[in-house]
Design an enzyme around this catalytic site. Structure first.
Site, PDB file in Angstrom:
ATOM      1  CG  HIS A 149      -2.083  -0.919   1.117  1.00  0.00           C
ATOM      2  ND1 HIS A 149      -1.999  -2.240   1.500  1.00  0.00           N
ATOM      3  CD2 HIS A 149      -3.349  -0.746   0.648  1.00  0.00           C
ATOM      4  CE1 HIS A 149      -3.162  -2.838   1.288  1.00  0.00           C
ATOM      5  NE2 HIS A 149      -4.004  -1.952   0.778  1.00  0.00           N
ATOM      6  CE  LYS A 153      -3.963  -0.471   4.618  1.00  0.00           C
ATOM      7  NZ  LYS A 153      -5.224   0.200   5.000  1.00  0.00           N
TER       8      LYS A 153
END
Length: 241
Positions: A149, A153
């Protein structure tokens, strides 16, 4: 649907909230956002015809048919309580919930239609189904889940990776996890089953965040009119919800 579904968007200032507002505005016959709730006091009370409210003003929002929540764990409890109080459906993608919050979610499902998912992509729902089937068909194989990600995140492993792990475990596998945080990656999930001399890889790559927002809007539509219960994207898609 004869009239558009009245929506409360909770977490409207975030990436997902902004995508939800934009996509709902593009289909006014399907969805009408009657309230957009942000963590702090909004800069504008009305923007593009949508009324905005601060999180502290949540109790004052107008009537709605379903709420869609993409906020933070500390903002989850109030919107859950509001939906229970008003008897309205809730679709939530807020990750990082504490065990007590997960318990409250399950308790609320006794009185309202509720869907919590770590990922609202239709492709990921299919991936979960395939992972469980592969785990059942490949007993004793190593199972590893690698998720990637964007650099900002916070939670790791991702909620989607953990959900994939639950699917693998349901099929008899013992999943292990690895997480990567880099650049602006929207989301990639690799589930690998490795045996002697061969391996099977199941992969989902998201290149646009709209897939998650679109899935959440569709989930809210499907939940409308259903009885109390804890639903899932996978269940709605495969007719088991």
């Amino acid at each position: 649907m004869d009239t558009p579904l009245r929506l409360l968007i909770h977490g409207a200032s975030g990436r997902m909230g902004q995508a939800l507002l934009r996509l709902a505005a593009e289909a006014p016959d399907a969805w009408q956002v009657v309230a957009a709730v942000t963590r702090r006091a909004p800069a504008q009370r009305v923007a593009d015809g949508v009324p905005f409210f601060a999180a502290a003003e949540l109790a004052a929002v107008p009537e709605f048919d379903a709420a869609i929540d993409f906020s933070l764990p500390e903002g989850f409890d109030p919107v859950l309580a509001l939906c229970v109080e008003r008897g309205r459906a809730l679709v939530s993608g807020t990750t990082g919930l504490a065990p007590a919050q997960r318990d409250a979610l399950e308790a609320a499902a006794q009185s309202i239609a509720l869907l919590w998912a770590s990922n609202f992509s239709v492709g990921v729902a299919v991936l979960n189904e395939l992972v469980e089937r592969a785990a059942r068909a490949l007993p004793g194989w190593d199972c590893d889940i690698v998720e990637s990600h964007h650099a900002h995140k916070k939670d790791a492993p991702s909620g989607t990776a953990l959900t994939l792990g639950e699917a693998a475990a349901a099929g008899g596998a013992q999943p292990r996890y690895a997480s990567l945080r880099a650049g602006d990656i929207v989301g990639e999930h690799l589930v690998q089953f490795a045996g002697q001399g061969e391996r099977v890889e199941l992969v989902h790559r998201a290149t646009n965040r709209d897939i998650f927002a679109r899935g959440a809007l569709q989930a809210a539509t499907r939940l409308n009119g259903r009885g109390p219960g804890l639903y899932s994207m996978r269940g709605l898609l495969f007719g088991t919800a």
